[in-house]
Structure formats: C-alpha cells, structure tokens
Motif scaffolding. Structure first.
Motif, PDB file in Angstrom:
ATOM      1  N   ILE A 135      67.527 -13.199   7.059  1.00  0.00           N
ATOM      2  CA  ILE A 135      68.255 -13.564   8.273  1.00  0.00           C
ATOM      3  C   ILE A 135      69.013 -14.847   7.954  1.00  0.00           C
ATOM      4  CG2 ILE A 135      68.093 -14.227  10.699  1.00  0.00           C
ATOM      5  CD1 ILE A 135      65.407 -12.748  10.808  1.00  0.00           C
ATOM      6  N   ASP A 136      70.325 -14.789   8.036  1.00  0.00           N
ATOM      7  CA  ASP A 136      71.135 -15.933   7.608  1.00  0.00           C
ATOM      8  C   ASP A 136      72.138 -16.267   8.711  1.00  0.00           C
ATOM      9  OD1 ASP A 136      72.374 -17.887   6.189  1.00  0.00           O
ATOM     10  OD2 ASP A 136      73.247 -16.577   4.665  1.00  0.00           O
ATOM     11  N   SER A 153      58.775 -17.735  11.241  1.00  0.00           N
ATOM     12  CA  SER A 153      58.903 -17.802   9.789  1.00  0.00           C
ATOM     13  C   SER A 153      59.843 -16.710   9.286  1.00  0.00           C
ATOM     14  CB  SER A 153      57.532 -17.648   9.132  1.00  0.00           C
ATOM     15  OG  SER A 153      57.644 -17.528   7.729  1.00  0.00           O
ATOM     16  N   ASP A 154      60.554 -17.003   8.196  1.00  0.00           N
ATOM     17  CA  ASP A 154      61.396 -15.985   7.558  1.00  0.00           C
ATOM     18  C   ASP A 154      60.755 -15.494   6.256  1.00  0.00           C
ATOM     19  OD1 ASP A 154      61.725 -18.262   6.062  1.00  0.00           O
ATOM     20  OD2 ASP A 154      63.906 -18.160   5.980  1.00  0.00           O
ATOM     21  N   ILE A 198      62.765 -12.946   4.301  1.00  0.00           N
ATOM     22  CA  ILE A 198      63.507 -12.095   5.217  1.00  0.00           C
ATOM     23  C   ILE A 198      64.941 -12.617   5.277  1.00  0.00           C
ATOM     24  CG2 ILE A 198      63.701 -11.262   7.594  1.00  0.00           C
ATOM     25  CD1 ILE A 198      60.700 -11.647   7.878  1.00  0.00           C
ATOM     26  N   VAL A 247      61.273 -14.021  15.105  1.00  0.00           N
ATOM     27  CA  VAL A 247      61.092 -12.613  14.760  1.00  0.00           C
ATOM     28  C   VAL A 247      60.346 -11.945  15.920  1.00  0.00           C
ATOM     29  CG1 VAL A 247      60.082 -10.971  13.142  1.00  0.00           C
ATOM     30  CG2 VAL A 247      61.063 -13.121  12.293  1.00  0.00           C
ATOM     31  N   PHE A 258      68.571 -18.751   9.449  1.00  0.00           N
ATOM     32  CA  PHE A 258      67.278 -18.716  10.145  1.00  0.00           C
ATOM     33  C   PHE A 258      66.932 -20.151  10.527  1.00  0.00           C
ATOM     34  CE2 PHE A 258      62.767 -18.653  10.876  1.00  0.00           C
ATOM     35  CZ  PHE A 258      62.505 -17.386  11.365  1.00  0.00           C
ATOM     36  N   TRP A 316      65.154  -9.811  15.523  1.00  0.00           N
ATOM     37  CA  TRP A 316      64.949 -11.228  15.806  1.00  0.00           C
ATOM     38  C   TRP A 316      65.754 -11.631  17.031  1.00  0.00           C
ATOM     39  CZ3 TRP A 316      68.580  -9.736  12.220  1.00  0.00           C
ATOM     40  CH2 TRP A 316      69.841 -10.321  12.274  1.00  0.00           C
ATOM     41  N   THR A 328      65.292 -19.393  15.645  1.00  0.00           N
ATOM     42  CA  THR A 328      65.246 -17.964  15.391  1.00  0.00           C
ATOM     43  C   THR A 328      63.798 -17.508  15.493  1.00  0.00           C
ATOM     44  OG1 THR A 328      67.024 -18.291  13.798  1.00  0.00           O
ATOM     45  CG2 THR A 328      65.924 -16.150  13.790  1.00  0.00           C
TER      46      THR A 328
END
Length: 363
Positions: free
Chosen positions: A251-252, A231-232, A249, A280, A254, A295, A278
């Motif tokens: 993260i680009d 999960s982001d 979060i 974590v 994700f 990640w 992705t």
C-alpha cells in the motif's frame, strides 16, 4: 488513562470493518459513490472498472424483525453466507441467492445466545461458532432442538476466529492491557487455550495498539495470514503457529501512527487524529499465492473513509490497486461481493468478476 478510554468506542466501531451505516442512509438510500469520486493518492493505482466487471446484484432478505446494520460476512458451507450483526445482536444464515434461512439472537428463541456478535463461522460438524464481542463464545448446534453451548473466555477481547480442525480454532483478539498477544489456539471441547502468539508491531506505541488492537486474518490450506490493522507487514503462520515469513503489503503510501497516544479530550480531536492513518480493514486469501487486502484512509466522523483494495502475492508483489473502492465483503471462487456503493444499504451487494489482464487469461 481517562483520555485513552475515550478512544474505545470509536476504535471498537472500526475493529470489524466499515460495515455500518446510520438511519438516514437506510431511509433515503443516499450515499457518496466511491467509484465516481476522484481517486485518493495511490501510486500506480487503477480505476474500479479497469479491474472488475459487475455482472449481477445480490440483496440479503430482510423480513419483518431483520435489519442489516453492521453485518460481518463469512462464507457458509454450500455457498451461502453467515452474517454476524453486532448492532442488531443477531446471527443470520443466508442462501447463495440471499434468501434468509435462519436467525439467532435478538427477537428469536435463542436471544440469550448472542451478545454483540463479531463473527459467525460454520464448524466442520455443522454447528455455528459465534465470536461475541461481549460475553462468552457461543456454539449454535446444527440440530435446533439442542441447547446452545457457551465457552467462557479469559481474553480481554475476541473478535474473529479461523477454523483449524473439528475441535480447535484460532481465536483473534487481545489478552492483556497493554496487549501482549493477538492470536490464541482454543480447544472448543474443553475451553482451554494451548498457545498464543503475534504480539502487536513493536515499532508502534503499546497504548496505540492496545486500543486499536484488531488483527485481520485469512486461511488458505495449511497457512494463516495475519496483519495488525495499523501495520503494512503481513505475517504467515502454519497451523501449529510457527511463523513462516513476513511480507510487506504494497500500500503506497501507508501512513502509520508515530509516537504515543495523544492526550485529547473531545471526539472531534480523536477523529482528526485517527483520520491521518491507513488501516487494514479486511484480508482475503483467494488462491495459493494470491491475497486481497482492503484498507481505509481518512477515518473522519467514525465511519466515513476512503477505501482501497489491492491484490498481492505471498512475496509482496502487487498485481493491482484500486482507490477509492467499494467495500469488499466476501470472495467466493471467482465471485467478488462488494457493498453496493450507490445506496449504502449494507444488505445490497454488487457481484463482480475480475477482468482478464494481459498476464491473466479468462478462465
């Protein structure tokens, strides 16, 4: 159900992070240098040397009978490190300089106290809590002449814990099959669970999150941050377990699983499916308003992955992101400890500090 069980061994290898290496790595010291590789796609990402300056190295001592294979690191009181090595069935206590002070488990007088340890944590009174991946929890007394204590667990899995006070911890694991909760308040004195919370993300398939149900946590003061590995969304709780906020979060991109757990029959198919996502791998709360997220992307052959790292605040604003990045194993004040990417030996680390940015003057 048979095809679901095939994921278990690979998923368990990933639950504590990418800490292991194979025998060939340890023998010849060869490794791919993630800092020198072409960056994986991260929007507005930076290079490692743009953000960090490596100023020292640290090597965890390995005398005869000690070998770091899959070390999971926690900070110890006084500035040292606690290492739980599930592959070696050992817990080790190191000084701030990496000198080995104590060993528990395989090859020691307390061999029955350690069963594939996922994490070791120093309790306020000086004892060490060992969260075993197999068997009960163990409390290793500060006075070595005293016997170890064992706390039976009724959970499906237990992998980590956050210390709440002198007699309670927040145990990180899973309860049922499929998983309904992942955080559990445990009284160490009586072995009773008083609360459980943080269900897996509702938008993901229940069997996907059951067999990849790891949650990453970190504490700062009276708050605990937690995130499911697929999960982001970061969830922040107070110490009573009350949810305070959910934070994206940054993260680009994700990439999360969509749909049910696929019906695959070979390890190669499992690896190919998992390599899409992705995950974590670790979480560090480093200041009141700052967190570090590590990640992985492209988990091929179990443990070969591109790693990324970012700093964000508690509103979800990203300060920087690096991909690829060495594996971050611990943060102590302004010191960041990374696995040395030049040789892949998990007992050899880089010690780095942040370079000052325009908005962040040197301390």
């Amino acid at each position: 159900m048979r095809h679901r069980l095939m994921y278990l061994s690979l998923a368990l290898a990933l639950l504590g992070g990418l800490g292991g290496c194979d025998g060939e790595d340890r023998e010849n010291g060869a490794a791919t240098d993630p800092v020198a590789r072409d960056p994986i796609m991260v929007v507005d990402g930076q290079q490692f040397d743009d953000v960090f300056s490596v100023y020292d190295t640290l090597e965890l001592e390995e005398p005869r009978g000690v070998l770091s294979v899959a070390p999971m690191v926690s900070l110890d009181s006084g500035g040292g490190f606690l290492v739980a090595d599930a592959a070696e069935h050992q817990v080790r206590v190191y000084s701030p300089q990496g000198k080995l002070r104590e060993v528990f488990g395989e090859g020691t007088a307390r061999v029955d106290s350690i069963k594939s340890p996922g994490r070791a944590l120093r309790l306020p009174g000086g004892d060490i809590l060992v969260v075993n991946l197999a068997g009960p929890l163990t409390i290793l007394p500060a006075r070595q002449e005293e016997p170890s204590r064992f706390i039976p667990r009724s959970l499906r899995t237990a992998r980590h814990a956050e210390i709440l006070n002198d007699h309670e911890v927040l145990l990180v694991g899973s309860d049922t099959n499929p998983v309904a909760a992942t955080l559990f308040r445990l009284d160490l004195a009586n072995g009773q669970y008083s609360e459980k919370y943080l269900a897996p993300p509702a938008h993901l398939d229940k069997w996907v999150t059951t067999f990849m149900s790891a949650v990453r946590t970190s504490r700062w003061g009276n708050r605990i941050a937690a995130v499911h590995m697929l999960s982001d969304t970061l969830v922040i709780f107070d110490l009573a377990g009350r949810e305070q906020k959910r934070v994206p979060i940054p993260i680009d991109p994700f990439m999360a699983p969509e749909g049910p757990l696929p019906d695959v029959t070979t390890a190669a198919e499992q690896h190919a499916w998992m390599a899409q996502f992705t995950m974590v791998m670790n979480l560090f709360w480093i200041e009141d308003n700052k967190l570090i997220v590590q990640w992985a992307k492209g988990l091929e052959n179990g443990l070969d992955a591109d790693m990324g790292i970012l700093q964000m605040d508690t509103t979800g604003v990203r300060a920087w992101a690096i991909a690829p990045s060495p594996t971050l194993v611990a943060v102590r004040g302004e010191e960041f400890f990374f696995r040395n990417p030049r040789n892949h030996e998990p007992n050899r680390w880089w010690v780095a500090k942040r370079r000052a940015g325009p908005e962040e003057p040197p301390s």
